[in-house]
Design an enzyme around this catalytic site. Sequence first.
Site, PDB file in Angstrom:
ATOM      1  N   GLY A   1       0.733  -1.084  -0.226  1.00  0.00           N
ATOM      2  CA  GLY A   1       0.103  -0.083  -0.269  1.00  0.00           C
ATOM      3  C   GLY A   1       1.232   0.651   0.102  1.00  0.00           C
ATOM      4  O   GLY A   1       2.041   0.850   0.048  1.00  0.00           O
TER       5      GLY A   1
ATOM      6  N   LEU B   1       1.103   3.424   2.531  1.00  0.00           N
ATOM      7  CA  LEU B   1       1.781   3.820   3.650  1.00  0.00           C
ATOM      8  C   LEU B   1       2.941   2.871   4.315  1.00  0.00           C
ATOM      9  O   LEU B   1       4.262   2.720   4.040  1.00  0.00           O
ATOM     10  CB  LEU B   1       1.316   4.535   4.654  1.00  0.00           C
ATOM     11  CG  LEU B   1       2.183   4.163   6.274  1.00  0.00           C
ATOM     12  CD1 LEU B   1       3.205   5.893   6.054  1.00  0.00           C
ATOM     13  CD2 LEU B   1       0.851   4.819   7.007  1.00  0.00           C
TER      14      LEU B   1
ATOM     15  N   ASP C   1      -2.343 -13.499   5.062  1.00  0.00           N
ATOM     16  CA  ASP C   1      -4.040 -13.123   5.478  1.00  0.00           C
ATOM     17  C   ASP C   1      -4.051 -13.187   6.926  1.00  0.00           C
ATOM     18  O   ASP C   1      -4.225 -13.991   7.911  1.00  0.00           O
ATOM     19  CB  ASP C   1      -4.656 -14.360   4.803  1.00  0.00           C
ATOM     20  CG  ASP C   1      -6.388 -14.258   5.314  1.00  0.00           C
ATOM     21  OD1 ASP C   1      -6.441 -13.613   6.033  1.00  0.00           O
ATOM     22  OD2 ASP C   1      -6.689 -15.183   5.159  1.00  0.00           O
TER      23      ASP C   1
ATOM     24  N   ALA D   1      -4.737  -2.330   6.142  1.00  0.00           N
ATOM     25  CA  ALA D   1      -5.971  -1.543   6.426  1.00  0.00           C
ATOM     26  C   ALA D   1      -7.132  -2.030   5.553  1.00  0.00           C
ATOM     27  O   ALA D   1      -6.534  -1.522   3.672  1.00  0.00           O
ATOM     28  CB  ALA D   1      -6.032  -0.364   6.851  1.00  0.00           C
TER      29      ALA D   1
ATOM     30  N   THR E   1      -6.875   6.135  12.061  1.00  0.00           N
ATOM     31  CA  THR E   1      -7.333   7.593  11.645  1.00  0.00           C
ATOM     32  C   THR E   1      -7.487   8.429  12.804  1.00  0.00           C
ATOM     33  O   THR E   1      -8.211   8.454  13.794  1.00  0.00           O
ATOM     34  CB  THR E   1      -7.973   6.823  10.646  1.00  0.00           C
ATOM     35  OG1 THR E   1      -9.004   8.045  10.222  1.00  0.00           O
ATOM     36  CG2 THR E   1      -9.425   6.020  11.169  1.00  0.00           C
ATOM     37  N   ASP E   2      -8.030   9.752  11.755  1.00  0.00           N
ATOM     38  CA  ASP E   2      -8.691  11.013  12.501  1.00  0.00           C
ATOM     39  C   ASP E   2     -10.211  10.450  12.628  1.00  0.00           C
ATOM     40  O   ASP E   2     -10.942  11.247  13.138  1.00  0.00           O
ATOM     41  CB  ASP E   2      -8.861  12.377  12.235  1.00  0.00           C
ATOM     42  CG  ASP E   2      -8.975  12.202  11.054  1.00  0.00           C
ATOM     43  OD1 ASP E   2      -8.657  11.401   9.758  1.00  0.00           O
ATOM     44  OD2 ASP E   2      -9.710  12.688   9.523  1.00  0.00           O
TER      45      ASP E   2
ATOM     46  N   TYR F   1     -15.789   2.647   8.734  1.00  0.00           N
ATOM     47  CA  TYR F   1     -14.309   2.881   8.203  1.00  0.00           C
ATOM     48  C   TYR F   1     -13.568   3.159  10.006  1.00  0.00           C
ATOM     49  O   TYR F   1     -13.311   2.783  10.256  1.00  0.00           O
ATOM     50  CB  TYR F   1     -13.472   3.967   7.581  1.00  0.00           C
ATOM     51  CG  TYR F   1     -12.915   4.130   7.627  1.00  0.00           C
ATOM     52  CD1 TYR F   1     -11.515   2.889   6.874  1.00  0.00           C
ATOM     53  CD2 TYR F   1     -11.975   4.866   7.797  1.00  0.00           C
ATOM     54  CE1 TYR F   1      -9.565   3.094   7.468  1.00  0.00           C
ATOM     55  CE2 TYR F   1      -9.938   5.301   7.906  1.00  0.00           C
ATOM     56  CZ  TYR F   1      -9.966   4.400   7.824  1.00  0.00           C
ATOM     57  OH  TYR F   1      -8.014   4.982   7.134  1.00  0.00           O
TER      58      TYR F   1
ATOM     59  N   LYS G   1     -11.546   1.019  12.509  1.00  0.00           N
ATOM     60  CA  LYS G   1     -10.797   1.414  13.042  1.00  0.00           C
ATOM     61  C   LYS G   1     -10.358   1.753  14.588  1.00  0.00           C
ATOM     62  O   LYS G   1      -9.525   1.711  14.901  1.00  0.00           O
ATOM     63  CB  LYS G   1      -9.709   2.732  12.078  1.00  0.00           C
ATOM     64  CG  LYS G   1      -9.359   2.007  10.964  1.00  0.00           C
ATOM     65  CD  LYS G   1      -8.090   1.516  10.621  1.00  0.00           C
ATOM     66  CE  LYS G   1      -6.975   2.518  10.607  1.00  0.00           C
ATOM     67  NZ  LYS G   1      -6.040   1.144  10.250  1.00  0.00           N
TER      68      LYS G   1
ATOM     69  N   TRP H   1      -5.827  12.655   6.071  1.00  0.00           N
ATOM     70  CA  TRP H   1      -5.145  12.898   4.568  1.00  0.00           C
ATOM     71  C   TRP H   1      -4.249  12.307   4.044  1.00  0.00           C
ATOM     72  O   TRP H   1      -3.122  13.667   3.742  1.00  0.00           O
ATOM     73  CB  TRP H   1      -4.964  14.210   4.796  1.00  0.00           C
ATOM     74  CG  TRP H   1      -6.830  15.077   5.291  1.00  0.00           C
ATOM     75  CD1 TRP H   1      -7.781  14.545   6.156  1.00  0.00           C
ATOM     76  CD2 TRP H   1      -6.750  16.694   4.661  1.00  0.00           C
ATOM     77  NE1 TRP H   1      -8.785  15.563   6.473  1.00  0.00           N
ATOM     78  CE2 TRP H   1      -8.514  16.047   5.531  1.00  0.00           C
ATOM     79  CE3 TRP H   1      -6.033  17.568   4.256  1.00  0.00           C
ATOM     80  CZ2 TRP H   1      -8.934  17.278   5.899  1.00  0.00           C
ATOM     81  CZ3 TRP H   1      -7.204  18.939   4.632  1.00  0.00           C
ATOM     82  CH2 TRP H   1      -8.160  18.665   4.909  1.00  0.00           C
TER      83      TRP H   1
END
Length: 314
Positions: free
Chosen positions: A24, A26, A62, A86, A129-130, A154, A158, A179
């Site tokens: 991914g 990140l 996995d 994620a 995440t925010d 989402y 998380k 972001w």
Amino acid sequence: LIRRQRQMCIRDRPMKILVTGANGLLGSAVAAEVLRRGHACIATGRAAQRRCADTGTYAQADLCDPQAVQALIAGTQPDAVIHCAAWTDVDGAELPENRAQVFAVNAGGTKNVAEACRGAGCKLIYVTTDYVFDGTDTAPYPADCTRFAPLNVYGQSKLAGERAVTETLERYFIVRTSWVYGTGGKNFVRTMLQLSRTHDTLRVVSDQIGTPTYAADLARLLADMAESDRYGRYNAVNSGGYVSWYDFACAIFRMAGIPMTVLPVTTEEYGRSLAVRPHSSRLDTGKLAESGFAPLPDWQDALARYLAAERAAV
């Protein structure tokens, strides 16, 4: 003094670091940073083969299979796991047919990783995440804020992942960001640049506020954390203040030298998406410096570096 000497010892010796989600946006940046520092990197992803650039050793994983995760971490014995994997399709997560899989990945997969880290005695850095907040606060959310109220599936998944970490481990890193953009994947900056080829006017939301985060800068911080023992919850976004998506779009076109008319619109005027987004994603990053971590650079400096990297790649 003892803690400082221990910290120097951790930094000076090569480590073995396992990175989930290494295919991914990140995860690939984190794997590259780990290798740049001379550590051994075990990159993992769902795909049978590596899709990103060279990331050291690669293993298919996995994360929804607890036995497979236990075998992977017990077999490789990493010093640290940086958990970037994620489900990140925020709107797709709202579809009823996807909900179970979203939670299986973001909550169940994280629980499996945390339990395997506990068994192997290795540290875990979990990226979240925010969106665990509802975005109604006008003040920035502190790193240790627990006023959770996610508005979408989402964010709920998380948050469930965060709770899996805190319920499984006594010591951990939980790192909230927002972001995120970077090379090697779909992101807002790349979308704006692509749209500029076919449009001379764009409407961009101006009432959602946050801070853009360059994946390469975030990767450096996550590697710093892997080399440390300063556990806790942190917020991590680029410095330089808070902006709207409209402000960010204007900066992208200005720095890229692309003539574009950008019109500010409200979320309501733009049209509701499947997932409700928080209006305020202001994250207070002060705890980073308080704990001895270097804050991420200014977001405008980060954007300039990203655009230069994109031009060099072309």
